[in-house]
Enzyme design. Structure first.
Site, PDB file in Angstrom:
ATOM      1  N   HIS A 260       0.826  -1.202   0.000  1.00 53.27           N
ATOM      2  CA  HIS A 260       0.000   0.000   0.000  1.00 53.27           C
ATOM      3  C   HIS A 260       0.867   1.262   0.000  1.00 53.27           C
ATOM      4  CE1 HIS A 260      -3.671   2.328   1.204  1.00 53.27           C
ATOM      5  NE2 HIS A 260      -2.743   3.121   1.725  1.00 53.27           N
ATOM      6  N   GLU A 261       1.820   1.331   0.903  1.00 53.89           N
ATOM      7  CA  GLU A 261       2.659   2.521   0.998  1.00 53.89           C
ATOM      8  C   GLU A 261       3.581   2.660  -0.213  1.00 53.89           C
ATOM      9  OE1 GLU A 261       1.661   4.575   2.976  1.00 53.89           O
ATOM     10  OE2 GLU A 261       0.511   3.268   4.324  1.00 53.89           O
TER      11      GLU A 261
END
Length: 495
Positions: A260-261
């Site tokens: 996600h990051e």
């Protein structure tokens, strides 16, 4: 002053403005990762002073003269977009008194540490006072920015330019209705999906997390991976840092937080290098930013093809961990779990978490809900939407960092990101016909190339919805996301 000299002066001035913002972001990253706990008070003063200097730069009276002198007909497309963004920021910043901006920076820096300790101790009362102070400051700021208009709309402008509360309420309300129905059908189906169990060492998880970051295009020469209570991405352009968290009982938390990051980070790292220290050299909005993290995490990372690759890799590292085959593993990864934490929620229930926060925070800004009643309101809404009670504050009202740092108006962009991701994946699947074959080998090269061409390189050149429209060919709606979720979870749960 000629138009050319005025534009040159604006560009040079805002190189400093952008650089100061990046420095502030780096101090924020440090505070969340490696800053000694005893440094909090000093850091608060640093952040306050930096904001005072930055606010003075952003509201320098010369900016108005330079803007008046610029002739739009003499500008390139990129220069015109840069001026548009400078004008928008100058007009907004000029409405906020310097003393208020400085106080917001000071209090939110302090509040962040108070929130972390309150969360650790499961004690909302310890956070209530400073959250009230943050809320009051943001209400004051919103009133100044709105200038008689809707205060929540004024806050949204910082995160999703052009978006309004009424439009969001309709968009997210319709999405919530469809997801509540899908969730109910899945729960009532009685389908039994195993749950991952066992111990997965932190060192081995961290190794795989690094591999996943590389697989999804993270440039390690311009970034690093650290650990924090709440995973985040920080920085821009050529210094973009990410964090994750590790639980020995739940490797998915680490792996999918990392992916996600990385989605956020590859967006920033992929911006055209010529945009540099300009207003164009950053992601155009939090909604578009979130679309990049969610499409990597979910449509790509949780696909049947990629989970097959991840299953083989986990078997290599951890040995037999109780899941017999890749198809079962795919269902385990995508299982709808009873839980409390937004960042750990499956694709169906995630947006219900966001809707809860969106509704509560706009009540807070409007004055229809006070901080003293927030925990009770949170718990009641959670019980209504999810069917079971919150067991402790760290699983409820204290789980997110956002309100402690004053990010009111931020939460709905998470669902906007999912909506945009649904549109982008729908178009990517057409444009990259062998996408699933690639993902089965852990290869995201073509997917990332498509995102780079259609989203990343443009930075803030276009407005948010225009960015998505240019990529997919029409104005974005929630229809592709709902269709994708109904098809995926309908198959998994036999609906």
């Amino acid at each position: 002053m000629t138009s050319n000299s005025a534009y040159a002066a604006l560009s040079e001035h805002f190189r400093d403005v952008v650089a100061l913002g990046q420095i502030s972001g780096l101090l924020g990253w440090d505070q969340e990762t490696i800053m000694p706990s005893g440094s909090a008070a000093q850091r608060s003063e640093w952040m306050s002073t930096l904001e005072k200097v930055s606010h003075a730069q952003r509201t320098d009276p010369r900016i108005a003269d330079w803007l008046d002198a610029v002739n739009a007909e003499n500008l390139t497309q990129a220069e015109a977009a840069n001026v548009r963004l400078i004008r928008r920021q100058f007009e907004r910043q000029s409405k906020v008194p310097s003393a208020l901006a400085t106080q917001i920076a000071r209090v939110t820096s302090q509040a962040q540490g108070i929130w972390a300790k309150a969360r650790e101790n499961d004690d909302f009362s310890a956070f209530q006072g400073v959250l009230t102070e943050v809320l009051n400051l943001r209400r004051e700021e919103a009133a100044a920015l709105a200038d008689g208009g809707n205060p929540y709309d004024a806050l949204l402008e910082d995160y999703e330019p052009g978006m309004q509360e009424s439009e969001l309420a309709a968009l997210l309300g319709g999405l919530r209705e469809g997801l509540v129905e899908l969730r109910a059908k899945a729960v009532e189906s009685g389908t039994n999906i195993p749950t991952l169990s066992g111990q997965f060492s932190c060192d081995q998880q961290t190794m795989i997390a690094h591999e996943l970051a590389s697989a999804f295009g993270y440039d390690w020469s311009r970034g690093r991976l650290d650990f924090s209570v709440h995973p985040f991405s920080s920085g821009s352009f050529n210094d973009v840092r990410i964090t994750t968290r590790v639980s020995e009982e739940d490797p998915f938390n680490c792996f999918y937080s990392t992916i996600h990051e990385v989605g956020h980070a590859t967006y920033e790292q992929g911006i055209d290098q010529t945009m540099g220290l300009s207003m164009l050299g950053r992601g155009v909005s939090m909604g578009v930013h979130e679309s990049q993290s969610r499409i990597l995490e979910n449509q790509l990372g949780r696909s049947r093809a990629f989970t097959g690759y991840l299953y083989r890799r986990m078997r290599d590292v951890f040995g037999d961990f109780g899941i017999d085959d890749a198809e079962t593993f795919y269902r385990v990864v995508n299982k709808m779990n009873r839980g409390f934490i937004r960042t750990e929620a499956d694709e169906v229930q995630y947006n219900l978490h966001v809707s809860l926060r969106f509704d509560l925070e706009r009540q807070l800004i409007a004055g229809d809900l006070e901080v003293a009643d927030l925990e009770e309101a949170w718990n009641a809404r959670f019980l209504s939407d999810f069917g079971y009670p919150v067991d402790k504050p760290s699983n409820g009202v204290l789980q997110d960092v956002h309100w402690s740092v004053g990010l009111f108006g931020y939460f709905p962009t998470y669902s906007l990101g999912n909506i945009y991701a649904g549109e982008l994946f729908d178009k990517m699947s057409v444009d990259v016909p062998n996408l699933q074959d690639d993902l089965g080998q852990g290869d995201t090269t073509q997917a990332l190339a498509w995102l780079s061409e259609n989203i990343h390189q443009h930075g803030s050149l276009y407005e948010p919805r225009e960015t998505i429209k240019r990529a997919v060919g029409h104005a974005p709606t929630a229809a592709p996301l709902l269709a994708y979720l109904n098809a995926k979870f309908g198959e998994i749960y036999g609906l």
